[in-house]
Design a protein around this motif. Structure first.
Motif, short mmCIF file in Angstrom:
data_model
loop_
_atom_site.label_atom_id
_atom_site.label_comp_id
_atom_site.label_asym_id
_atom_site.label_seq_id
_atom_site.Cartn_x
_atom_site.Cartn_y
_atom_site.Cartn_z
N PHE A 67 0.87 -1.21 -0.07
CA PHE A 67 0.06 -0.08 0.06
C PHE A 67 1.00 1.10 -0.01
CE2 PHE A 67 -2.13 3.34 2.48
CZ PHE A 67 -2.91 3.44 1.60
N THR A 68 1.91 1.18 0.82
CA THR A 68 2.76 2.31 0.89
C THR A 68 3.38 2.52 -0.73
OG1 THR A 68 3.51 1.86 3.00
CG2 THR A 68 4.77 3.28 1.84
N GLY A 69 3.80 1.68 -1.21
CA GLY A 69 4.46 1.80 -2.64
C GLY A 69 3.55 2.41 -3.67
N ILE A 70 2.18 1.83 -3.45
CA ILE A 70 1.13 2.37 -4.47
C ILE A 70 0.75 3.87 -4.06
CG2 ILE A 70 -1.18 1.91 -5.19
CD1 ILE A 70 -0.75 -0.98 -4.74
N ALA A 71 0.75 4.09 -2.97
CA ALA A 71 0.39 5.51 -2.62
C ALA A 71 1.50 6.53 -2.89
CB ALA A 71 0.26 5.30 -0.89
N VAL A 72 2.87 5.97 -2.77
CA VAL A 72 3.91 6.93 -3.25
C VAL A 72 3.61 7.40 -4.76
CG1 VAL A 72 6.12 7.05 -3.79
CG2 VAL A 72 5.47 6.33 -1.38
N VAL A 73 3.38 6.19 -5.60
CA VAL A 73 3.45 6.45 -6.91
C VAL A 73 2.02 7.39 -7.24
CG1 VAL A 73 2.88 5.36 -9.03
CG2 VAL A 73 4.48 4.42 -7.80
N VAL A 74 1.11 7.02 -6.87
CA VAL A 74 0.01 7.79 -6.98
C VAL A 74 0.16 9.44 -6.38
CG1 VAL A 74 -2.58 8.45 -6.00
CG2 VAL A 74 -1.95 6.13 -6.41
N ALA A 75 0.81 9.53 -5.35
CA ALA A 75 0.91 11.09 -5.00
C ALA A 75 1.88 11.57 -6.02
CB ALA A 75 1.59 10.93 -3.53
N LEU A 76 2.97 10.87 -6.37
CA LEU A 76 3.80 11.28 -7.52
C LEU A 76 3.12 11.83 -8.74
CD1 LEU A 76 6.89 9.01 -7.15
CD2 LEU A 76 6.86 11.33 -6.25
N LEU A 77 2.06 10.94 -9.14
CA LEU A 77 1.27 11.26 -10.33
C LEU A 77 0.48 12.62 -10.03
CD1 LEU A 77 -0.23 7.76 -11.31
CD2 LEU A 77 1.78 9.10 -12.51
N ALA A 78 -0.17 12.75 -8.85
CA ALA A 78 -0.87 14.12 -8.65
C ALA A 78 0.00 15.18 -8.52
CB ALA A 78 -1.59 13.49 -7.37
N LEU A 79 1.30 14.73 -7.89
CA LEU A 79 2.21 15.98 -7.69
C LEU A 79 2.56 16.31 -9.13
CD1 LEU A 79 3.85 17.87 -5.95
CD2 LEU A 79 5.69 16.00 -5.70
N GLY A 80 2.82 15.39 -10.16
CA GLY A 80 3.45 15.91 -11.36
C GLY A 80 2.14 16.70 -12.20
N LEU A 81 0.88 16.47 -11.97
CA LEU A 81 -0.03 17.13 -12.70
C LEU A 81 0.06 18.45 -12.28
CD1 LEU A 81 -3.14 14.69 -12.88
CD2 LEU A 81 -1.67 15.29 -14.83
N MET A 82 0.14 18.64 -10.84
CA MET A 82 0.05 20.06 -10.07
C MET A 82 1.27 20.86 -10.53
SD MET A 82 0.06 20.91 -5.93
CE MET A 82 1.80 20.36 -5.78
N VAL A 83 2.42 20.23 -10.55
CA VAL A 83 3.83 20.89 -11.02
C VAL A 83 3.62 21.23 -12.46
CG1 VAL A 83 6.32 20.48 -11.56
CG2 VAL A 83 5.29 19.82 -9.32
N GLY A 84 3.16 20.23 -13.47
CA GLY A 84 2.93 20.81 -14.72
C GLY A 84 2.08 21.92 -15.03
N ASN A 85 0.91 21.96 -14.04
CA ASN A 85 0.20 23.24 -14.32
C ASN A 85 0.76 24.55 -13.96
OD1 ASN A 85 -1.96 21.72 -15.66
ND2 ASN A 85 -2.94 21.15 -13.62
N LEU A 86 1.41 24.28 -12.76
CA LEU A 86 2.35 25.43 -12.29
C LEU A 86 3.38 26.06 -13.12
CD1 LEU A 86 2.62 24.61 -8.48
CD2 LEU A 86 1.28 26.44 -9.35
N ALA A 87 4.10 25.13 -13.70
CA ALA A 87 4.98 25.36 -14.56
C ALA A 87 4.50 26.21 -15.90
CB ALA A 87 6.09 24.35 -15.02
N ALA A 88 3.34 25.69 -16.32
CA ALA A 88 2.57 26.32 -17.55
C ALA A 88 2.15 27.87 -17.18
CB ALA A 88 1.40 25.58 -17.95
N ARG A 89 1.86 27.94 -15.92
CA ARG A 89 1.73 29.61 -15.78
C ARG A 89 2.80 30.39 -15.41
NH1 ARG A 89 -2.10 26.71 -12.06
NH2 ARG A 89 -4.22 26.41 -12.94
N GLN A 90 3.77 29.66 -14.63
CA GLN A 90 4.98 30.48 -14.29
C GLN A 90 6.40 29.46 -14.47
OE1 GLN A 90 4.85 31.49 -10.21
NE2 GLN A 90 2.85 32.55 -10.33
N ASN A 91 7.02 29.87 -15.73
CA ASN A 91 8.15 29.09 -16.13
C ASN A 91 9.18 29.08 -15.06
OD1 ASN A 91 8.01 29.99 -19.50
ND2 ASN A 91 6.92 28.26 -18.28
N SER A 92 8.84 29.90 -13.93
CA SER A 92 10.03 29.75 -12.88
C SER A 92 10.01 28.52 -12.12
CB SER A 92 10.18 30.88 -11.79
OG SER A 92 8.85 31.05 -11.29
#
Length: 396
Positions: A325-350
């Motif tokens: 469960f810990t390993g699966i939760a880590v990957v799910v969190a990474l996927l969600a974090l990747g979406l959030m980071v991609g949206n932030l980078a599209a608004r602010q290239n910094s």
């Protein structure tokens, strides 16, 4: 590659092919349902439907391949641990990294495939898909207009005709045109015909009215904060024409605007100044370019997370659920974090460096876990010996 490497690698490859193809088929099925209308109601052939939806498959594979690499690696190594095969391999002298070598090879191949998809195949297929979709909505708009049906041509143009004569003349026409922001137009006409134009089909209307609501600014002596008033303008005409091809997906001269997904890496990083791309889209282009370069590394990072989950602990037939469960939760969190980071980078290239941190950090931390957490105190980085072992140990 040794015989044990081939044994594990063969299981990984077979499972990866099965899971990836099955998941891609499921995603394709759910996404293709919105194109069924083109076949059932719009008169297009089933072959066109297959070709149109088939152009979406490379983008599906590019997204799900890192995920399926994690799932397959975790499943195969947990099964090997539960069947005591890893115990036998360790007893034969294989280290953690020797056990991980087949999965690392598979993850490297998956990352290479993702690079080929992101840098070459996905932009080509996305450009073909959107060009075909634009042509269906605009150049083939004539077949989209049906009698007695409110036909949507794009997202901002609706056409209704009460019936169609044998010679193709439309009777009782209503057109709602919202392609100009803030100034929607409604046109009523007794008759009309669809004719070819320089940028695509256009409908020539006879004996009708053009109704448009205009915003009238408040007078100069009005109180501050007075909202603008509206005024209905009605124009009667004996003949008028409306271009059906100039939808929001293209430019004023009929050319189609290409988004970030269908541009090559060079076009994203070095766009043509003649295109006059807005600053908002330029930021999206730069973020998309770095996302294409960094996202394939998720296949290696997710594979290492799966190895850290499966090799760092002991799995039994009826245990080890918390670690899974810990390993699966880590990957799910990474996927969600990747979406959030991609949206932030599209608004602010910094924020673009965060894309690379999100792609590289999981693999680095997983390598540290597989290596036995070096650098930590003895009691934290390694397991303490069992009491029986401690008592039986004599002086050197």
């Amino acid at each position: 590659m040794t015989r044990l490497d081939r044994y594990i690698f063969r299981q990984l490859v077979v499972a990866l092919l099965a899971v990836t193809i099955g998941l891609a088929a499921l995603v394709w099925l759910t996404q293709s349902l919105r194109f069924i209308e083109l076949v059932l109601d719009r008169g297009l052939s089933f072959l066109v439907f297959i070709e149109l939806t088939g152009l979406l498959l490379p983008s599906f594979f590019a997204v799900i391949l890192p995920i399926t690499t994690f799932v397959v690696t975790l499943f195969v190594y947990v099964r090997l641990a539960a069947d005591r095969e890893l115990v036998v391999m360790r007893a034969a002298g294989l280290s953690q990294w020797r056990l991980a070598r087949p999965a690392l090879g598979l993850a490297t191949i998956a990352a290479g495939l993702c690079y080929a998809l992101n840098l070459w195949l996905v932009p080509v297929t996305q450009a073909s898909f959107r060009a075909w979709q634009f042509e269906i909505r605009n150049q083939l708009a004539a077949i989209l207009v049906q009698e007695g049906v409110f036909s949507s041509i794009g997202d901002d143009l609706t056409v209704y005709a009460r019936y169609r004569d044998r010679d193709g003349t439309l009777r009782g026409i209503l057109i709602h045109d919202a392609r100009e922001r803030g100034a929607p137009v409604t046109i009523l006409a007794e008759a009309g015909r669809i004719t070819p134009g320089p940028n695509g089909p256009r409908v020539t209307l006879e004996n009708g009215q053009r109704q448009q609501i205009d915003r009238v600014p408040p007078p100069a002596d009005a109180a501050p904060g007075t909202p603008p008033s509206t005024r209905l303008n009605v124009l009667s005409f004996s003949e008028n024409s409306v271009d059906l091809a100039r939808t929001r997906g293209g430019t004023q001269d009929g050319e189609r605007y290409r988004n970030a997904q269908e541009r090559t890496l060079d076009e994203l990083l070095n766009p043509d100044p003649a295109d006059r791309i807005p600053d908002r889209d330029l930021r999206r282009f730069r973020a998309e370019a770095h996302q294409r370069l960094a996202s394939p590394l998720n296949a290696i990072g997710f594979g290492l997370v799966a190895l850290a989950t499966a090799l760092a602990g002991q799995f039994r037939r009826h245990g080890g659920g918390i670690r899974l469960f810990t390993g699966i939760a880590v990957v799910v969190a990474l996927l969600a974090l990747g979406l959030m980071v991609g949206n932030l980078a599209a608004r602010q290239n910094s924020m673009i460096p965060l894309i690379w941190v999100n792609a590289l950090a999981p693999g680095v931390l997983a390598c540290w876990v597989i290596a036995g957490l070096p650098g930590l105190p003895h009691g934290l980085g390694r397991r303490r010996p069992r009491p029986a072992q401690a008592e039986g140990a004599g002086p050197a």
